[in-house]
Design an enzyme around this catalytic site. Sequence first.
Site, PDB file in Angstrom:
ATOM      1  N   HIS A  17       0.865  -1.200   0.000  1.00 19.31           N
ATOM      2  CA  HIS A  17       0.000   0.000   0.000  1.00 19.31           C
ATOM      3  C   HIS A  17       0.892   1.238   0.000  1.00 19.31           C
ATOM      4  CE1 HIS A  17      -3.680   2.327   1.609  1.00 19.31           C
ATOM      5  NE2 HIS A  17      -2.731   3.232   1.384  1.00 19.31           N
ATOM      6  N   HIS A  19       1.372   5.440  -1.745  1.00 17.87           N
ATOM      7  CA  HIS A  19       0.939   6.560  -2.590  1.00 17.87           C
ATOM      8  C   HIS A  19       2.171   7.115  -3.283  1.00 17.87           C
ATOM      9  CE1 HIS A  19      -3.070   6.731  -0.687  1.00 17.87           C
ATOM     10  NE2 HIS A  19      -2.392   6.274   0.362  1.00 17.87           N
ATOM     11  N   LYS A 103      -9.780  -0.466  -5.101  1.00 15.11           N
ATOM     12  CA  LYS A 103      -9.721   0.236  -3.817  1.00 15.11           C
ATOM     13  C   LYS A 103     -11.053   0.885  -3.488  1.00 15.11           C
ATOM     14  CE  LYS A 103      -8.069   2.224  -0.227  1.00 15.11           C
ATOM     15  NZ  LYS A 103      -6.833   2.482   0.434  1.00 15.11           N
ATOM     16  N   HIS A 140     -10.359   1.141   2.633  1.00 15.89           N
ATOM     17  CA  HIS A 140     -10.091   2.161   3.645  1.00 15.89           C
ATOM     18  C   HIS A 140     -11.266   2.075   4.613  1.00 15.89           C
ATOM     19  CE1 HIS A 140      -8.446   6.128   5.062  1.00 15.89           C
ATOM     20  NE2 HIS A 140      -9.615   6.054   5.680  1.00 15.89           N
ATOM     21  N   HIS A 178      -4.159  -0.535   6.293  1.00 14.98           N
ATOM     22  CA  HIS A 178      -3.597   0.304   7.359  1.00 14.98           C
ATOM     23  C   HIS A 178      -4.458   0.305   8.628  1.00 14.98           C
ATOM     24  CE1 HIS A 178      -6.415   2.988   5.408  1.00 14.98           C
ATOM     25  NE2 HIS A 178      -5.589   3.336   4.450  1.00 14.98           N
ATOM     26  N   ASP A 255       1.628   2.691   3.544  1.00 18.46           N
ATOM     27  CA  ASP A 255       0.762   3.860   3.405  1.00 18.46           C
ATOM     28  C   ASP A 255       1.593   5.135   3.377  1.00 18.46           C
ATOM     29  OD1 ASP A 255      -1.509   5.308   2.980  1.00 18.46           O
ATOM     30  OD2 ASP A 255      -2.138   5.339   5.075  1.00 18.46           O
TER      31      ASP A 255
HETATM   32  C1  NCD Z   1      -3.500   9.189   2.141  1.00 17.08           C
HETATM   33  C2  NCD Z   1      -3.131  10.225   1.081  1.00 17.08           C
HETATM   34  O1  NCD Z   1      -2.574  11.269   1.419  1.00 17.08           O
HETATM   35  O2  NCD Z   1      -3.379   9.965  -0.104  1.00 17.08           O
HETATM   36  N1  NCD Z   1      -3.424   9.809   3.432  1.00 17.08           N
HETATM   37  C3  NCD Z   1      -3.234   9.189   4.614  1.00 17.08           C
HETATM   38  O3  NCD Z   1      -3.276   9.857   5.641  1.00 17.08           O
HETATM   39  N2  NCD Z   1      -3.007   7.908   4.700  1.00 17.08           N
HETATM   40  C4  NCD Z   1      -4.835   8.620   1.868  1.00 17.08           C
HETATM   41  C5  NCD Z   1      -5.161   7.394   2.673  1.00 17.08           C
HETATM   42  O4  NCD Z   1      -4.577   6.326   2.497  1.00 17.08           O
HETATM   43  O5  NCD Z   1      -6.031   7.483   3.564  1.00 17.08           O
HETATM   44 ZN    ZN Z   2      -3.158   5.159   1.840  1.00 17.54          ZN
END
Ligand code: NCD
Ligand code: ZN
Length: 366
Positions: A17, A19, A103, A140, A178, A255
């Site tokens: 996971h 971003h 997702k 989520h 997460h 995450d």
């Molecule tokens: C994530 C993001 O910034 O894209 N933020 C986070 O706090 N984890 C989005 C997510 O996974 O909830």
């Molecule tokens: Zn995330």
Amino acid sequence: MAEVPTSLVLRRPDDWHVHLRDGAMLRAVLPATARTFARAIVMPNLRPPVTSVDAAEAYRSRILESLPEGISFEPLMTAYLTDDLDPDELARGFAQDVFRAAKLYPANATTNSAAGVSDLSRISSVLTCMEAIDMPLLIHGEVTDPDVDVFDREALFIERHLKPLRQRHPRLRIVLEHITTEESAIYIREAYQSGDDRIAATITPHHLHLNRNAMFMGGLRSDFYCLPVVKRECHRRALVNAATSGLPCFFLGTDSAPHPRSGKESSCGCAGIFNSLHALESYAVIFEQENALGRLEGFASEHGPNFYRLPLNEDTVTLVRRDQQVPLKLREPPSPPTGEESLPETEWPVLFHGGEILPWSIECGC
Ligand code: NCD
Ligand code: ZN
């Protein structure tokens, strides 16, 4: 207390996971992930979100083009579920190995989730299709009801949405992403212990290290703000127990969620912690504290691929027990291709563990 090894050779891990963002931020943060992880499940919450096979393929190409030379890394793409995503598009992407999972963001639960699902009943045909083709659903898990206390949103999601969803779609394979609470850890563990291997959970490094005091230590600390928000110490302890349990239903997902400084340092700061650069070392600290270093490889490199039904990585990484001083910010990001913008230094994301000394380092040529 058993003696701590001076080095640890692990099958190369994957991040289930992450971003990676896009554009200048993608170029800045991708090397941090690719340095350690062979593969990663890439979140689709771009603006606009990744909702088609074409968009996922184009995003995958942009990621591969941004990879530093000589580094092997495989991005595993995901589809962003909306109220009206066509199940055929999802199935086509899955059959072509473009989408590895889909997702579910409950609408407005977190960063870039406004286009998410407003009500699970709206996507029942999509879920039926995913169940039939055995495509994992990544969740989520937070209710979005503004009347619900932000610290209770994950636990309530299990009761209100996850349990009924699993009754309606008993064959659906799900990753509760997460996780942040004892309730989630117990729910996943009990499912596994009852012989149900269709649900698993990822756990981040920051939820293993932080409790909610971190956000208010000496002032308002937006660098420790993420979603789901970090919880009380008893929840952190439950997550540590889950991650280090050796159970195959828990695996690594950082995450890592970088935001430009201006997004974090604002009166309405963004949720997300950027941890990918030292994620493995960060997990190692916890596993060492729990005298469970022998279980790190399962958590980091085996349980995830087994759940996703992918081969284990054959190459290795070596962790050595050597102090490293973590810088406050990302090192200088690679320069952009001609004609493209770079990320201004003022916007470089702050590193998780920035300013600390970590007792583990990855031994590599970088
Ligand atoms: C994530 C993001 O910034 O894209 N933020 C986070 O706090 N984890 C989005 C997510 O996974 O909830
Ligand atoms: Zn995330």
